[in-house]
Design an enzyme around this catalytic site. Sequence first.
Site, PDB file in Angstrom:
ATOM      1  CG  ASP A 205      15.281   4.496  26.451  1.00 18.90           C
ATOM      2  OD1 ASP A 205      14.941   5.000  26.221  1.00 18.90           O
ATOM      3  OD2 ASP A 205      15.205   4.321  25.045  1.00 18.90           O
ATOM      4  N   GLY A 231      15.500   2.766  33.374  1.00 17.97           N
ATOM      5  CA  GLY A 231      15.777   3.463  34.139  1.00 17.97           C
ATOM      6  C   GLY A 231      16.349   5.251  33.642  1.00 17.97           C
ATOM      7  CG  ASP A 232      16.827   9.125  33.556  1.00 17.70           C
ATOM      8  OD1 ASP A 232      17.967  10.212  33.399  1.00 17.70           O
ATOM      9  OD2 ASP A 232      15.487  10.942  34.513  1.00 17.70           O
ATOM     10  CG  PHE A 233      20.737   8.418  30.003  1.00 16.78           C
ATOM     11  CD1 PHE A 233      20.881   9.602  29.732  1.00 16.78           C
ATOM     12  CD2 PHE A 233      20.285   7.380  28.868  1.00 16.78           C
ATOM     13  CE1 PHE A 233      20.475  10.102  28.633  1.00 16.78           C
ATOM     14  CE2 PHE A 233      20.550   8.060  27.037  1.00 16.78           C
ATOM     15  CZ  PHE A 233      19.864   9.342  27.442  1.00 16.78           C
ATOM     16  CG  HIS A 251      23.704  13.408  18.370  1.00 20.59           C
ATOM     17  ND1 HIS A 251      23.394  13.183  16.979  1.00 20.59           N
ATOM     18  CD2 HIS A 251      22.823  12.088  18.720  1.00 20.59           C
ATOM     19  CE1 HIS A 251      22.365  12.635  16.683  1.00 20.59           C
ATOM     20  NE2 HIS A 251      21.909  12.330  18.405  1.00 20.59           N
TER      21      HIS A 251
END
Length: 342
Positions: A205, A231-233, A251
């Site tokens: 996350d 991290g940043d997905f 979603h």
Amino acid sequence: MADAQLNSSRILEVSMGFFTAKTLLSAVELGLFTELAHDALTGREIGTRLRLHERAIYDFLDGLVAMGFLERDGEGPSARYRNGDEAAAFLDRNQPTYIGGLLEMFNSRLYGFWGDLTTALRTGKPQNELKHTGSSMFAEVYSDEARLEQFLYAMAGISLDSANALADRFDFAKYTSVCDVGGATGQVSMTLAERHPHLHCTSFDLPVVAPIAEKALAAAGLTDRVTITSGDFFTDQLPRADVVVMGRILHDWNLEQKMHLIRAAYDALPAGGALVVIESLIDDARRTNTVGLMMSLNMLIEFGDAFDYTGADFTGWCREVGFDSVEILPLTPAMSAAIAYK
């Protein structure tokens, strides 16, 4: 002329649903169920402890009795109130199964925003913080430590049942590693690690989430079994793992962003690996899953172009990316796992 056997009761029940919803949400906000965790109390005692006006006490408490969340022994002012079984299990803040964090978020954020649903239906635009402050929901929530922690524990609470069901029903025997993407407090990773000792789990996350997740992990005594990774997905590669889990993640995004995340998961998996997406999947005919359809409307309120989807939608997206096969595994009455195999 209306059929003589028809009546308007269900229409009235649904249209008044916000009455019962707000009564329950206020009870959680006030800490009623936590207050009743150890002792049955009279209405007057509850009113004193929660600082309720005497006019409100008995309608409030007896309404919760009628809904089944409280039980009452006796009649009149001497009657004593206690938690019903569901409230005792899931709405006492001191229980590990507490899901009230989600209800607290419903109460503090979403209840007011849903008052603008008609505007959302006409404009297709978010009706949350973005409308009122110009900042996105995530920017607002993640900028305030207290709100972020409330949000993360809300996600943990609502993830517990589906995480337990996934641990029971999905065959993890042939896998050794799991990465939960958007893992929040690490609830899914901790559940899987506890139930399957051979697994090593990673919760991935944003960096601001890590201290909260590490605190939860330490409290569970699982620091040797679960790794917290930041991290940043959307900009970073996902940690490689045999199984990639995304619980209530897809979603939140529009179709282009959904496809990016599915491709990122595909790239992180070895041949034979699996992407497990946990959502309130809408039934393919879009006729029966009220929860999934209402959740999709909530995505309209929150993000505008984000939406929930069917198992058939997910299957088509995954085949486009290159996954070999997809199966749908029911987890709870409201939640399913859509599993794509590489």
